[in-house]
Design an enzyme around this catalytic site. Structure first.
Site, PDB file in Angstrom:
ATOM      1  N   ASP A  51      79.156   7.611 -20.920  1.00  0.00           N
ATOM      2  CA  ASP A  51      80.151   8.260 -22.036  1.00  0.00           C
ATOM      3  C   ASP A  51      80.258   7.831 -23.087  1.00  0.00           C
ATOM      4  OD1 ASP A  51      79.736   5.444 -22.445  1.00  0.00           O
ATOM      5  OD2 ASP A  51      80.833   4.161 -22.145  1.00  0.00           O
ATOM      6  N   SER A  52      78.644   8.722 -23.818  1.00  0.00           N
ATOM      7  CA  SER A  52      77.351   9.044 -24.522  1.00  0.00           C
ATOM      8  C   SER A  52      78.031  10.566 -24.573  1.00  0.00           C
ATOM      9  CB  SER A  52      76.457   8.647 -24.459  1.00  0.00           C
ATOM     10  OG  SER A  52      76.271   9.358 -23.706  1.00  0.00           O
ATOM     11  N   ASP A  90      79.741   6.284 -16.060  1.00  0.00           N
ATOM     12  CA  ASP A  90      79.898   5.269 -16.429  1.00  0.00           C
ATOM     13  C   ASP A  90      81.358   5.333 -16.519  1.00  0.00           C
ATOM     14  OD1 ASP A  90      78.298   3.498 -17.900  1.00  0.00           O
ATOM     15  OD2 ASP A  90      77.944   5.748 -19.754  1.00  0.00           O
ATOM     16  N   LYS A 120      78.219   3.265 -13.733  1.00  0.00           N
ATOM     17  CA  LYS A 120      77.812   1.796 -14.567  1.00  0.00           C
ATOM     18  C   LYS A 120      79.171   1.147 -15.501  1.00  0.00           C
ATOM     19  CE  LYS A 120      75.270   2.680 -17.954  1.00  0.00           C
ATOM     20  NZ  LYS A 120      75.706   2.784 -19.580  1.00  0.00           N
ATOM     21  N   GLU A 122      79.803  -2.341 -18.435  1.00  0.00           N
ATOM     22  CA  GLU A 122      79.154  -2.551 -19.816  1.00  0.00           C
ATOM     23  C   GLU A 122      79.707  -4.568 -19.338  1.00  0.00           C
ATOM     24  OE1 GLU A 122      79.783  -1.368 -23.818  1.00  0.00           O
ATOM     25  OE2 GLU A 122      78.910   1.117 -23.149  1.00  0.00           O
ATOM     26  N   GLU A 189      69.701  -2.668 -23.199  1.00  0.00           N
ATOM     27  CA  GLU A 189      69.467  -1.736 -24.577  1.00  0.00           C
ATOM     28  C   GLU A 189      69.856  -2.180 -25.906  1.00  0.00           C
ATOM     29  OE1 GLU A 189      73.289   1.528 -24.102  1.00  0.00           O
ATOM     30  OE2 GLU A 189      72.665   1.489 -27.214  1.00  0.00           O
TER      31      GLU A 189
END
Ligand code: KIV
Length: 271
Positions: A51-52, A90, A120, A122, A189
Protein backbone atom coordinates in the site's frame (compact mmCIF):
# COMPACT_ATOMS: atom_id res chain seq x y z
CA UNK A 1 10.76 -29.76 -31.20
CA UNK A 2 9.61 -26.85 -29.07
CA UNK A 3 11.70 -26.15 -26.00
CA UNK A 4 9.38 -25.20 -23.16
CA UNK A 5 11.17 -23.43 -20.34
CA UNK A 6 9.76 -24.73 -17.06
CA UNK A 7 9.48 -21.98 -14.43
CA UNK A 8 9.50 -23.18 -10.84
CA UNK A 9 7.11 -20.84 -9.07
CA UNK A 10 7.80 -19.56 -5.58
CA UNK A 11 5.16 -20.62 -3.06
CA UNK A 12 4.62 -19.96 0.63
CA UNK A 13 6.09 -23.42 1.18
CA UNK A 14 9.25 -22.42 -0.73
CA UNK A 15 9.76 -19.55 1.72
CA UNK A 16 9.48 -21.89 4.70
CA UNK A 17 12.02 -24.23 3.10
CA UNK A 18 14.33 -21.27 2.50
CA UNK A 19 14.21 -20.33 6.18
CA UNK A 20 14.90 -23.91 7.20
CA UNK A 21 17.84 -24.12 4.78
CA UNK A 22 19.19 -20.72 5.87
CA UNK A 23 18.72 -19.21 2.39
CA UNK A 24 17.77 -15.52 2.46
CA UNK A 25 14.42 -14.47 1.00
CA UNK A 26 14.35 -11.48 -1.37
CA UNK A 27 11.29 -9.27 -1.63
CA UNK A 28 10.65 -5.96 -3.40
CA UNK A 29 7.52 -3.93 -3.87
CA UNK A 30 5.94 -3.71 -7.31
CA UNK A 31 2.88 -1.85 -8.47
CA UNK A 32 2.75 -1.95 -12.27
CA UNK A 33 3.21 -4.37 -15.16
CA UNK A 34 6.47 -3.10 -16.67
CA UNK A 35 8.42 -2.80 -13.42
CA UNK A 36 7.08 -6.11 -12.06
CA UNK A 37 8.20 -7.88 -15.23
CA UNK A 38 11.80 -6.70 -14.74
CA UNK A 39 11.81 -7.50 -11.02
CA UNK A 40 10.54 -11.01 -11.74
CA UNK A 41 13.08 -11.50 -14.54
CA UNK A 42 15.81 -10.56 -12.06
CA UNK A 43 14.81 -13.56 -9.94
CA UNK A 44 13.15 -12.00 -6.90
CA UNK A 45 11.33 -14.43 -4.59
CA UNK A 46 8.39 -12.25 -3.55
CA UNK A 47 6.76 -9.15 -5.04
CA UNK A 48 4.75 -7.17 -2.53
CA UNK A 49 2.04 -5.00 -4.03
CA UNK A 50 2.39 -2.70 -1.05
CA UNK A 51 0.00 0.00 0.00
CA UNK A 52 3.13 2.19 -0.27
CA UNK A 53 1.64 2.63 -3.76
CA UNK A 54 -0.32 5.35 -1.98
CA UNK A 55 2.99 7.22 -1.48
CA UNK A 56 5.15 6.39 -4.47
CA UNK A 57 2.51 5.95 -7.16
CA UNK A 58 -0.21 8.36 -6.05
CA UNK A 59 1.81 10.97 -4.13
CA UNK A 60 -0.11 10.79 -0.86
CA UNK A 61 1.72 11.56 2.36
CA UNK A 62 0.52 8.37 4.06
CA UNK A 63 -0.73 4.92 3.07
CA UNK A 64 -4.20 5.63 4.44
CA UNK A 65 -5.97 7.03 1.36
CA UNK A 66 -5.41 4.11 -1.03
CA UNK A 67 -8.58 2.11 -1.65
CA UNK A 68 -9.27 -1.59 -2.09
CA UNK A 69 -10.20 -0.97 -5.75
CA UNK A 70 -6.89 0.80 -6.33
CA UNK A 71 -4.93 -2.02 -4.66
CA UNK A 72 -6.76 -4.47 -6.91
CA UNK A 73 -5.81 -2.43 -9.98
CA UNK A 74 -2.12 -2.53 -8.96
CA UNK A 75 -2.29 -6.20 -7.97
CA UNK A 76 -3.84 -7.32 -11.25
CA UNK A 77 -1.23 -5.34 -13.22
CA UNK A 78 1.60 -7.10 -11.36
CA UNK A 79 0.02 -10.54 -11.71
CA UNK A 80 -0.14 -10.12 -15.51
CA UNK A 81 3.63 -9.55 -15.56
CA UNK A 82 4.99 -12.21 -13.25
CA UNK A 83 5.98 -15.81 -14.01
CA UNK A 84 7.96 -16.91 -10.98
CA UNK A 85 7.64 -14.72 -7.89
CA UNK A 86 5.09 -15.15 -5.14
CA UNK A 87 2.75 -12.13 -5.26
CA UNK A 88 1.41 -10.69 -2.01
CA UNK A 89 -1.09 -7.81 -2.01
CA UNK A 90 -1.57 -5.46 0.94
CA UNK A 91 -5.03 -5.15 2.44
CA UNK A 92 -5.40 -1.36 2.58
CA UNK A 93 -6.41 0.73 5.57
CA UNK A 94 -10.12 0.39 6.31
CA UNK A 95 -10.59 -2.87 4.42
CA UNK A 96 -10.04 -5.26 7.36
CA UNK A 97 -9.92 -3.44 10.70
CA UNK A 98 -13.71 -3.20 11.08
CA UNK A 99 -14.46 -6.87 11.60
CA UNK A 100 -13.25 -10.26 10.46
CA UNK A 101 -16.13 -10.69 7.97
CA UNK A 102 -15.12 -7.50 6.21
CA UNK A 103 -11.49 -8.66 6.26
CA UNK A 104 -12.46 -11.93 4.59
CA UNK A 105 -14.60 -10.12 2.01
CA UNK A 106 -11.69 -7.78 1.14
CA UNK A 107 -9.19 -10.65 0.94
CA UNK A 108 -11.51 -12.63 -1.33
CA UNK A 109 -11.90 -9.63 -3.65
CA UNK A 110 -8.11 -9.32 -3.87
CA UNK A 111 -7.62 -13.00 -4.65
CA UNK A 112 -10.50 -13.19 -7.16
CA UNK A 113 -9.89 -9.90 -8.97
CA UNK A 114 -6.07 -9.87 -9.08
CA UNK A 115 -5.01 -13.52 -9.22
CA UNK A 116 -2.40 -12.84 -6.49
CA UNK A 117 -1.22 -15.60 -4.16
CA UNK A 118 -1.56 -14.06 -0.69
CA UNK A 119 -2.52 -10.96 1.27
CA UNK A 120 -0.69 -8.95 3.92
CA UNK A 121 -2.16 -6.99 6.79
CA UNK A 122 -0.76 -4.92 9.64
CA UNK A 123 -1.13 -5.52 13.36
CA UNK A 124 -0.75 -8.05 16.17
CA UNK A 125 -3.23 -9.69 18.54
CA UNK A 126 -6.05 -7.36 17.47
CA UNK A 127 -6.10 -8.80 13.92
CA UNK A 128 -5.80 -12.50 14.83
CA UNK A 129 -9.53 -13.15 14.38
CA UNK A 130 -9.41 -11.59 10.89
CA UNK A 131 -6.33 -13.64 9.99
CA UNK A 132 -8.03 -16.86 11.06
CA UNK A 133 -11.16 -16.02 9.07
CA UNK A 134 -9.14 -15.20 5.93
CA UNK A 135 -7.18 -18.43 6.36
CA UNK A 136 -10.42 -20.39 6.69
CA UNK A 137 -11.07 -19.49 3.04
CA UNK A 138 -7.66 -20.89 2.06
CA UNK A 139 -6.01 -17.51 1.57
CA UNK A 140 -2.41 -17.28 2.85
CA UNK A 141 -1.71 -14.30 5.10
CA UNK A 142 1.54 -12.41 5.71
CA UNK A 143 1.68 -10.38 8.95
CA UNK A 144 3.38 -7.02 9.52
CA UNK A 145 4.72 -5.78 12.88
CA UNK A 146 6.87 -2.94 14.17
CA UNK A 147 6.37 0.31 12.31
CA UNK A 148 2.99 -0.27 10.73
CA UNK A 149 2.39 2.77 8.51
CA UNK A 150 -1.41 2.47 8.57
CA UNK A 151 -1.17 3.42 12.29
CA UNK A 152 0.98 6.48 11.69
CA UNK A 153 -1.49 8.81 13.42
CA UNK A 154 -1.39 6.60 16.54
CA UNK A 155 2.44 6.57 16.54
CA UNK A 156 2.75 10.22 15.49
CA UNK A 157 6.16 9.56 13.91
CA UNK A 158 7.98 7.20 11.52
CA UNK A 159 10.73 6.64 14.13
CA UNK A 160 12.08 3.19 15.08
CA UNK A 161 9.54 1.12 17.07
CA UNK A 162 9.95 -1.22 20.05
CA UNK A 163 13.13 0.33 21.46
CA UNK A 164 11.66 0.15 24.96
CA UNK A 165 11.42 -3.18 26.80
CA UNK A 166 7.64 -3.12 27.15
CA UNK A 167 6.93 -2.52 23.44
CA UNK A 168 9.62 -5.07 22.49
CA UNK A 169 7.97 -7.71 24.70
CA UNK A 170 4.57 -6.90 23.17
CA UNK A 171 6.01 -7.26 19.68
CA UNK A 172 7.47 -10.66 20.56
CA UNK A 173 4.06 -11.80 21.87
CA UNK A 174 2.37 -10.46 18.72
CA UNK A 175 4.85 -12.35 16.52
CA UNK A 176 4.05 -15.60 18.36
CA UNK A 177 0.31 -14.88 18.10
CA UNK A 178 0.53 -14.27 14.34
CA UNK A 179 2.52 -17.47 13.87
CA UNK A 180 -0.04 -19.40 15.95
CA UNK A 181 -2.89 -17.85 13.96
CA UNK A 182 -1.35 -19.31 10.80
CA UNK A 183 0.55 -16.49 9.03
CA UNK A 184 3.08 -17.92 6.57
CA UNK A 185 5.57 -15.06 7.10
CA UNK A 186 6.01 -11.77 8.95
CA UNK A 187 7.31 -8.39 7.87
CA UNK A 188 9.28 -6.67 10.64
CA UNK A 189 9.58 -2.96 9.93
CA UNK A 190 11.96 -0.49 11.54
CA UNK A 191 12.73 -2.21 14.83
CA UNK A 192 16.11 -2.75 16.54
CA UNK A 193 18.08 -5.51 14.83
CA UNK A 194 18.64 -7.34 18.14
CA UNK A 195 14.88 -7.66 18.62
CA UNK A 196 14.31 -8.68 14.98
CA UNK A 197 16.94 -11.40 15.40
CA UNK A 198 15.30 -12.66 18.61
CA UNK A 199 11.89 -12.81 16.91
CA UNK A 200 13.41 -14.62 13.93
CA UNK A 201 15.03 -17.21 16.20
CA UNK A 202 11.79 -17.68 18.17
CA UNK A 203 9.30 -18.23 15.35
CA UNK A 204 9.35 -21.04 12.79
CA UNK A 205 7.88 -18.95 9.95
CA UNK A 206 10.12 -16.61 7.89
CA UNK A 207 10.67 -13.01 8.97
CA UNK A 208 11.26 -10.40 6.29
CA UNK A 209 12.86 -7.19 7.50
CA UNK A 210 12.88 -3.58 6.40
CA UNK A 211 15.07 -1.46 8.62
CA UNK A 212 15.36 -4.48 10.95
CA UNK A 213 18.99 -5.52 10.42
CA UNK A 214 20.38 -8.72 8.93
CA UNK A 215 19.37 -11.28 11.55
CA UNK A 216 16.07 -11.81 9.73
CA UNK A 217 15.22 -14.44 7.11
CA UNK A 218 14.82 -12.00 4.24
CA UNK A 219 14.76 -8.36 3.21
CA UNK A 220 12.22 -6.09 1.54
CA UNK A 221 12.62 -2.59 0.12
CA UNK A 222 10.29 -0.24 -1.70
CA UNK A 223 11.46 -0.44 -5.30
CA UNK A 224 11.39 3.33 -5.88
CA UNK A 225 13.65 3.78 -2.85
CA UNK A 226 16.30 1.23 -3.85
CA UNK A 227 16.37 2.59 -7.41
CA UNK A 228 16.90 6.12 -6.09
CA UNK A 229 13.86 7.49 -7.91
CA UNK A 230 12.84 9.61 -4.93
CA UNK A 231 15.57 12.13 -4.27
CA UNK A 232 14.19 13.37 -0.99
CA UNK A 233 13.67 10.08 0.93
CA UNK A 234 16.93 8.99 2.53
CA UNK A 235 16.43 6.92 5.70
CA UNK A 236 19.50 4.98 6.80
CA UNK A 237 17.93 1.55 6.13
CA UNK A 238 17.59 2.22 2.39
CA UNK A 239 20.49 1.26 0.15
CA UNK A 240 20.21 3.08 -3.16
CA UNK A 241 21.40 0.67 -5.84
CA UNK A 242 21.04 3.29 -8.57
CA UNK A 243 20.38 7.00 -8.87
CA UNK A 244 17.49 6.74 -11.30
CA UNK A 245 16.27 10.19 -10.38
CA UNK A 246 19.38 11.59 -12.04
CA UNK A 247 19.33 9.09 -14.93
CA UNK A 248 15.70 9.81 -15.73
CA UNK A 249 16.05 13.54 -15.30
CA UNK A 250 18.93 13.59 -17.77
CA UNK A 251 17.04 11.42 -20.26
CA UNK A 252 14.01 13.73 -20.14
CA UNK A 253 16.23 16.80 -20.49
CA UNK A 254 18.03 15.29 -23.51
CA UNK A 255 14.72 14.47 -25.17
CA UNK A 256 13.41 17.99 -24.63
CA UNK A 257 16.62 19.42 -26.04
CA UNK A 258 16.56 17.06 -29.07
CA UNK A 259 12.96 17.93 -29.96
CA UNK A 260 13.56 21.65 -29.57
CA UNK A 261 16.73 21.54 -31.69
CA UNK A 262 15.15 19.31 -34.38
CA UNK A 263 17.63 16.55 -33.55
CA UNK A 264 14.76 14.09 -32.95
CA UNK A 265 13.51 12.31 -34.97
CA UNK A 266 16.41 11.83 -37.38
CA UNK A 267 16.20 10.33 -40.88
CA UNK A 268 16.23 6.72 -39.59
CA UNK A 269 13.51 7.39 -37.02
CA UNK A 270 10.78 8.22 -39.51
CA UNK A 271 8.79 6.57 -42.33
O1 KIV B 1 3.54 -1.12 1.65
C1 KIV B 1 4.72 -1.51 1.68
O2 KIV B 1 5.53 -1.21 0.78
C2 KIV B 1 5.16 -2.33 2.80
C3 KIV B 1 6.62 -2.61 2.91
C4 KIV B 1 7.34 -1.42 3.35
C5 KIV B 1 6.88 -3.77 3.77
O3 KIV B 1 4.36 -2.72 3.59
Amino acid sequence: MSVHKEVKKVTTHTLLEMKQAGRKITMLTGYDFSMARIIDEAGIDVILVGDSASNVMAGHETTLPITLDQMIYHGASVVRAVERALIVVDLPFGSYQGNSKEALHSAIRIMKETGAHAVKLEGGGEVVESIQRILSAGIPVMGHLGLTPQSIYKFGTYAVRAKETEEAARLMEDAKALEKAGCFALVLEKIPSVLATQVTETIQIPSIGIGAGNGVDGQVLVVHDMLGINNDFNPRFVRKYRNLHQEMLHAFQEYIEDVRSDNFPNAKEQY
